[in-house]
Design an enzyme around this catalytic site. Sequence first.
Site, PDB file in Angstrom:
ATOM      1  N   ARG A 180       0.818  -1.211   0.000  1.00 60.02           N
ATOM      2  CA  ARG A 180       0.000   0.000   0.000  1.00 60.02           C
ATOM      3  C   ARG A 180       0.854   1.265   0.000  1.00 60.02           C
ATOM      4  O   ARG A 180       0.389   2.336  -0.418  1.00 60.02           O
ATOM      5  CB  ARG A 180      -0.998  -0.030   1.167  1.00 60.02           C
ATOM      6  CG  ARG A 180      -2.075  -1.091   0.977  1.00 60.02           C
ATOM      7  CD  ARG A 180      -3.079  -1.086   2.120  1.00 60.02           C
ATOM      8  NE  ARG A 180      -2.533  -1.529   3.370  1.00 60.02           N
ATOM      9  CZ  ARG A 180      -2.474  -2.806   3.776  1.00 60.02           C
ATOM     10  NH1 ARG A 180      -2.946  -3.754   3.017  1.00 60.02           N
ATOM     11  NH2 ARG A 180      -1.951  -3.128   4.934  1.00 60.02           N
ATOM     12  N   GLU A 200       5.568 -10.359  15.211  1.00 58.55           N
ATOM     13  CA  GLU A 200       5.059 -10.906  16.476  1.00 58.55           C
ATOM     14  C   GLU A 200       5.399 -12.396  16.567  1.00 58.55           C
ATOM     15  O   GLU A 200       5.851 -12.889  17.592  1.00 58.55           O
ATOM     16  CB  GLU A 200       3.550 -10.683  16.531  1.00 58.55           C
ATOM     17  CG  GLU A 200       2.973 -10.911  17.910  1.00 58.55           C
ATOM     18  CD  GLU A 200       1.467 -10.665  17.927  1.00 58.55           C
ATOM     19  OE1 GLU A 200       0.926 -10.164  16.929  1.00 58.55           O
ATOM     20  OE2 GLU A 200       0.858 -10.999  18.954  1.00 58.55           O
TER      21      GLU A 200
HETATM   22  P1  AMP Z   1       4.146  -2.469  11.695  1.00 54.42           P
HETATM   23  O1  AMP Z   1       5.395  -3.097  11.127  1.00 54.42           O
HETATM   24  O2  AMP Z   1       3.659  -3.168  12.928  1.00 54.42           O
HETATM   25  O3  AMP Z   1       4.299  -0.975  11.888  1.00 54.42           O
HETATM   26  O4  AMP Z   1       3.009  -2.709  10.624  1.00 54.42           O
HETATM   27  C1  AMP Z   1       2.939  -1.898   9.524  1.00 54.42           C
HETATM   28  C2  AMP Z   1       2.425  -2.602   8.292  1.00 54.42           C
HETATM   29  O5  AMP Z   1       1.376  -3.516   8.557  1.00 54.42           O
HETATM   30  C3  AMP Z   1       1.904  -1.565   7.350  1.00 54.42           C
HETATM   31  O6  AMP Z   1       2.468  -1.834   6.074  1.00 54.42           O
HETATM   32  C4  AMP Z   1       0.408  -1.709   7.394  1.00 54.42           C
HETATM   33  O7  AMP Z   1      -0.072  -1.727   6.085  1.00 54.42           O
HETATM   34  C5  AMP Z   1       0.127  -3.040   8.083  1.00 54.42           C
HETATM   35  N1  AMP Z   1      -0.754  -2.907   9.291  1.00 54.42           N
HETATM   36  C6  AMP Z   1      -0.399  -3.166  10.582  1.00 54.42           C
HETATM   37  N2  AMP Z   1      -1.423  -2.989  11.418  1.00 54.42           N
HETATM   38  C7  AMP Z   1      -2.474  -2.597  10.660  1.00 54.42           C
HETATM   39  C8  AMP Z   1      -3.839  -2.226  10.953  1.00 54.42           C
HETATM   40  N3  AMP Z   1      -4.337  -2.221  12.202  1.00 54.42           N
HETATM   41  N4  AMP Z   1      -4.623  -1.866   9.914  1.00 54.42           N
HETATM   42  C9  AMP Z   1      -4.142  -1.851   8.650  1.00 54.42           C
HETATM   43  N5  AMP Z   1      -2.882  -2.185   8.314  1.00 54.42           N
HETATM   44  C10 AMP Z   1      -2.046  -2.560   9.300  1.00 54.42           C
END
Ligand code: AMP
Length: 178
Positions: free
Chosen positions: A61, A98
Amino acid sequence: MTEDELKALVRAVPDFPKPGIMFRDITTLIGNGPGLAAAVRLLADRAEAAGADLIAGIEARGFIFGAAVASRLGLGCVPVRKPGKLPVPVLAIDYALEYGTDTLEVDPDAVGDGRKVVLIDDLIATGGTAHAAAQLLRRAGGVVETALFAIDLPDLGGADKLRADGVAVDALMRFAGD
Ligand code: AMP
């Protein structure tokens, strides 16, 4: 368009991709012409103010916003890819999820020494993905001082994680909780 007007265009989908997760779905934002235009304009203004030489978008995205912002500013766009997608030898980084690990890859020739790269993704949660992308782009020679997101989930601490590594973080919208 205000933050609240943008937030109203983001669909909340409970329990996706697994129970307990509130998925913040940008499909509805990018499907709305004025919403997409406003999001791209606001991100581009911030990338320009940060002195971007190049925009990097994180698969998948982040490509939507990254490419639109780069085009608006007349800059190039570097795709930060999931494994096995680039047709050349890559620079790669593994990072913790995770459960387990994931990998991001970039074309080693796509950045160039000392160029100021502004990183863009749709959303920052724990910051693991964006932090790995920033490290990877630095290994490719980039100066990564700014990361921009459509959405920040501040309670998950991702923005703080990036800031601790010298990356300024900004987002168009914030949602409480996870
Ligand atoms: P993080 O590495 O935990 O910051 O996760 C970021 C990635 O996961 C991004 O590329 C988001 O598109 C996706 N993502 C994580 N959590 C969500 C959420 N609650 N809603 C939508 N996309 C998420």
